[in-house]
Design a protein around this motif. Structure first.
Motif, PDB file in Angstrom:
ATOM      1  N   HIS A  60      -3.063  -1.067  -5.847  1.00  0.00           N
ATOM      2  CA  HIS A  60      -3.787   0.110  -4.605  1.00  0.00           C
ATOM      3  C   HIS A  60      -4.889  -0.536  -3.897  1.00  0.00           C
ATOM      4  O   HIS A  60      -5.345  -1.138  -2.777  1.00  0.00           O
ATOM      5  CB  HIS A  60      -3.356   1.265  -4.864  1.00  0.00           C
ATOM      6  CG  HIS A  60      -3.425   2.461  -2.714  1.00  0.00           C
ATOM      7  ND1 HIS A  60      -2.234   2.094  -2.424  1.00  0.00           N
ATOM      8  CD2 HIS A  60      -4.273   2.706  -2.583  1.00  0.00           C
ATOM      9  CE1 HIS A  60      -2.425   3.300  -1.413  1.00  0.00           C
ATOM     10  NE2 HIS A  60      -3.705   3.563  -1.363  1.00  0.00           N
ATOM     11  N   TRP A  61      -6.283  -0.644  -4.913  1.00  0.00           N
ATOM     12  CA  TRP A  61      -7.686  -0.623  -3.651  1.00  0.00           C
ATOM     13  C   TRP A  61      -7.046  -2.501  -4.151  1.00  0.00           C
ATOM     14  O   TRP A  61      -8.075  -2.291  -3.152  1.00  0.00           O
ATOM     15  CB  TRP A  61      -8.699  -0.734  -4.684  1.00  0.00           C
ATOM     16  CG  TRP A  61      -8.940  -0.857  -5.996  1.00  0.00           C
ATOM     17  CD1 TRP A  61      -8.345  -0.410  -6.990  1.00  0.00           C
ATOM     18  CD2 TRP A  61      -9.286  -1.961  -6.499  1.00  0.00           C
ATOM     19  NE1 TRP A  61      -9.267  -1.220  -8.194  1.00  0.00           N
ATOM     20  CE2 TRP A  61      -9.214  -2.445  -7.688  1.00  0.00           C
ATOM     21  CE3 TRP A  61      -9.909  -3.152  -5.843  1.00  0.00           C
ATOM     22  CZ2 TRP A  61     -10.312  -3.497  -8.004  1.00  0.00           C
ATOM     23  CZ3 TRP A  61     -10.524  -4.100  -6.491  1.00  0.00           C
ATOM     24  CH2 TRP A  61     -10.707  -4.605  -7.611  1.00  0.00           C
ATOM     25  N   GLY A  64      -5.646  -2.514  -0.045  1.00  0.00           N
ATOM     26  CA  GLY A  64      -6.483  -2.251   0.773  1.00  0.00           C
ATOM     27  C   GLY A  64      -7.543  -3.410   0.791  1.00  0.00           C
ATOM     28  O   GLY A  64      -7.745  -3.090   1.693  1.00  0.00           O
ATOM     29  N   ALA A  69      -1.487   6.954   5.684  1.00  0.00           N
ATOM     30  CA  ALA A  69      -0.185   6.697   5.084  1.00  0.00           C
ATOM     31  C   ALA A  69       1.020   7.947   5.693  1.00  0.00           C
ATOM     32  O   ALA A  69       2.120   6.905   5.700  1.00  0.00           O
ATOM     33  CB  ALA A  69       0.051   7.316   3.685  1.00  0.00           C
ATOM     34  N   TRP A  73      -0.423   2.334 -10.180  1.00  0.00           N
ATOM     35  CA  TRP A  73      -0.345   1.785  -9.453  1.00  0.00           C
ATOM     36  C   TRP A  73      -1.725   2.107  -8.610  1.00  0.00           C
ATOM     37  O   TRP A  73      -2.513   0.756  -7.306  1.00  0.00           O
ATOM     38  CB  TRP A  73      -0.038   2.932  -8.305  1.00  0.00           C
ATOM     39  CG  TRP A  73      -0.811   4.269  -8.216  1.00  0.00           C
ATOM     40  CD1 TRP A  73      -0.617   5.678  -9.432  1.00  0.00           C
ATOM     41  CD2 TRP A  73      -1.627   4.976  -7.216  1.00  0.00           C
ATOM     42  NE1 TRP A  73      -1.170   6.134  -8.421  1.00  0.00           N
ATOM     43  CE2 TRP A  73      -2.482   5.990  -8.024  1.00  0.00           C
ATOM     44  CE3 TRP A  73      -2.416   4.055  -5.889  1.00  0.00           C
ATOM     45  CZ2 TRP A  73      -2.640   6.906  -7.242  1.00  0.00           C
ATOM     46  CZ3 TRP A  73      -3.320   5.439  -5.568  1.00  0.00           C
ATOM     47  CH2 TRP A  73      -3.591   6.203  -6.157  1.00  0.00           C
ATOM     48  N   TYR A  74      -3.200   2.363  -8.988  1.00  0.00           N
ATOM     49  CA  TYR A  74      -4.027   2.447  -8.127  1.00  0.00           C
ATOM     50  C   TYR A  74      -4.920   0.952  -8.294  1.00  0.00           C
ATOM     51  O   TYR A  74      -5.643   0.467  -7.342  1.00  0.00           O
ATOM     52  CB  TYR A  74      -5.131   3.279  -9.279  1.00  0.00           C
ATOM     53  CG  TYR A  74      -6.757   3.068  -8.635  1.00  0.00           C
ATOM     54  CD1 TYR A  74      -6.635   3.654  -7.387  1.00  0.00           C
ATOM     55  CD2 TYR A  74      -8.143   2.904  -9.393  1.00  0.00           C
ATOM     56  CE1 TYR A  74      -8.684   3.893  -7.130  1.00  0.00           C
ATOM     57  CE2 TYR A  74      -8.677   2.978  -8.140  1.00  0.00           C
ATOM     58  CZ  TYR A  74      -9.511   3.177  -7.466  1.00  0.00           C
ATOM     59  OH  TYR A  74     -10.366   2.483  -6.533  1.00  0.00           O
ATOM     60  N   THR A  92       2.787   1.515  -3.257  1.00  0.00           N
ATOM     61  CA  THR A  92       1.810   1.579  -4.655  1.00  0.00           C
ATOM     62  C   THR A  92       1.638   3.731  -4.413  1.00  0.00           C
ATOM     63  O   THR A  92       1.515   3.832  -5.073  1.00  0.00           O
ATOM     64  CB  THR A  92       0.581   0.884  -4.706  1.00  0.00           C
ATOM     65  OG1 THR A  92      -0.312   0.475  -3.703  1.00  0.00           O
ATOM     66  CG2 THR A  92       1.170  -0.273  -5.542  1.00  0.00           C
ATOM     67  N   SER A  93       1.621   4.045  -3.545  1.00  0.00           N
ATOM     68  CA  SER A  93       0.570   5.362  -2.776  1.00  0.00           C
ATOM     69  C   SER A  93       1.843   6.511  -3.015  1.00  0.00           C
ATOM     70  O   SER A  93       1.569   7.460  -3.346  1.00  0.00           O
ATOM     71  CB  SER A  93      -0.127   4.957  -1.471  1.00  0.00           C
ATOM     72  OG  SER A  93       0.904   5.502  -0.615  1.00  0.00           O
ATOM     73  N   LEU A 126       0.576  -1.127   0.250  1.00  0.00           N
ATOM     74  CA  LEU A 126       0.241   0.250  -0.042  1.00  0.00           C
ATOM     75  C   LEU A 126       0.689   1.272   0.254  1.00  0.00           C
ATOM     76  O   LEU A 126       0.570   1.873  -0.621  1.00  0.00           O
ATOM     77  CB  LEU A 126      -1.104  -0.023   1.330  1.00  0.00           C
ATOM     78  CG  LEU A 126      -2.137  -0.868   1.023  1.00  0.00           C
ATOM     79  CD1 LEU A 126      -3.129  -1.137   2.456  1.00  0.00           C
ATOM     80  CD2 LEU A 126      -3.058  -0.549  -0.364  1.00  0.00           C
TER      81      LEU A 126
END
Lengths: 56, 197
Positions: free
Chosen positions: B48-49, B52, B148, B44-45, B32-33, B29
């Motif tokens: 990331h989700w 998550g 974060a 990255w999205y 990627t962020s 996480l």
């Protein structure tokens, strides 16, 4: 040094709105962590030296 | 608490799996962020989700296990003994504070992240950036960002204390499950540990 805390954008009326935290805070988070580590290493070194002196 | 000679079972296998799974997911996480923030651009999205949602599932399982199979008070309560500087039960005061800080960072990240899915869209939830006013999206993003940033700080401090030679028995316990009673003597009250306090 002039550091931003927030990221801003504008709405459809041109009003300023908050978009999130400023990424200038990323190095602050990193270096604060490093500072805590260094502070603890110094404290640890002094504690051990004091303990050695006390024991000897 | 299970014992074998001078050893105590500190973390069951499922809890060790949870810890290392959460560590891996948090790394994904943050990578990627934050890599795009420092100029490393990639798609990255989706990673990331998905990570998550995995974290959400793992945390939910952890909460259920902690509430019904473990004694949450062992980790969550700051009692008189902690504040008076007396020897600890299963967890020391710094360990409880570290867990509390992670709890805040992860729960804020999860709640705001789930709400923000609506703004960005995922295959099972249509993108609708007009579902909430811009100021609300901004506030949710601000909290997500702060979680974060807190996580970056916590990872550094947590890893540092994990690898310190005098704390390494705790790290070993998080890998093997067992800790020697002798390793607990310095900071823990073994009677409280045996009682499961």
């Amino acid at each position: 040094m002039n550091m931003n805390i927030l990221r801003y954008g504008h709405d459809s009326f041109g009003e300023r709105v908050v978009n999130g935290a400023s990424w200038e805070l990323l190095p602050v988070a990193f270096w604060t962590g490093v500072a805590v580590i260094v502070a603890h290493l110094v404290y640890r070194a002094f504690s051990r030296r004091r303990a050695r002196k006390g024991g000897g | 608490m299970a014992q074998h000679n001078d050893r105590i079972l500190r973390h069951a296998g499922i809890d060790r799996l949870f810890h290392w799974l959460m560590a891996a997911i948090m790394t994904v996480l943050l990578v990627t962020s934050l890599l795009p923030v420092i100029g490393v651009h990639f798609a990255w999205y989706t990673i990331h989700w998905v990570a998550g949602l995995l974290l959400t599932a793992v945390i939910l399982l952890h909460i259920v296990r902690a509430l019904f199979w473990q004694r949450p008070a062992t980790m969550l309560t700051l009692n008189g003994d902690d504040l008076a500087g007396r020897r600890a039960g299963k967890y020391t005061l710094p360990q409880k504070l570290m867990h509390l800080a992670w709890t805040v960072a992860v729960l804020v990240a999860i709640v705001t992240g789930l709400l923000l899915l609506r703004k960005a869209g995922v295959p099972f939830l249509a993108r609708d950036p007009y579902a909430r006013p811009l100021a609300i999206w901004g506030f949710l993003t601000l909290l997500h960002d702060l979680a974060a940033l807190l996580s970056v700080f916590l990872i550094l401090v947590h890893v540092y204390f994990g690898i310190l030679p005098e704390k390494r028995a705790y790290l070993r316990a998080m890998v093997r499950g067992w800790i020697a009673r002798g390793d607990l003597k310095a900071e823990h009250d073994l009677e409280r540990v045996d009682r499961g306090d």
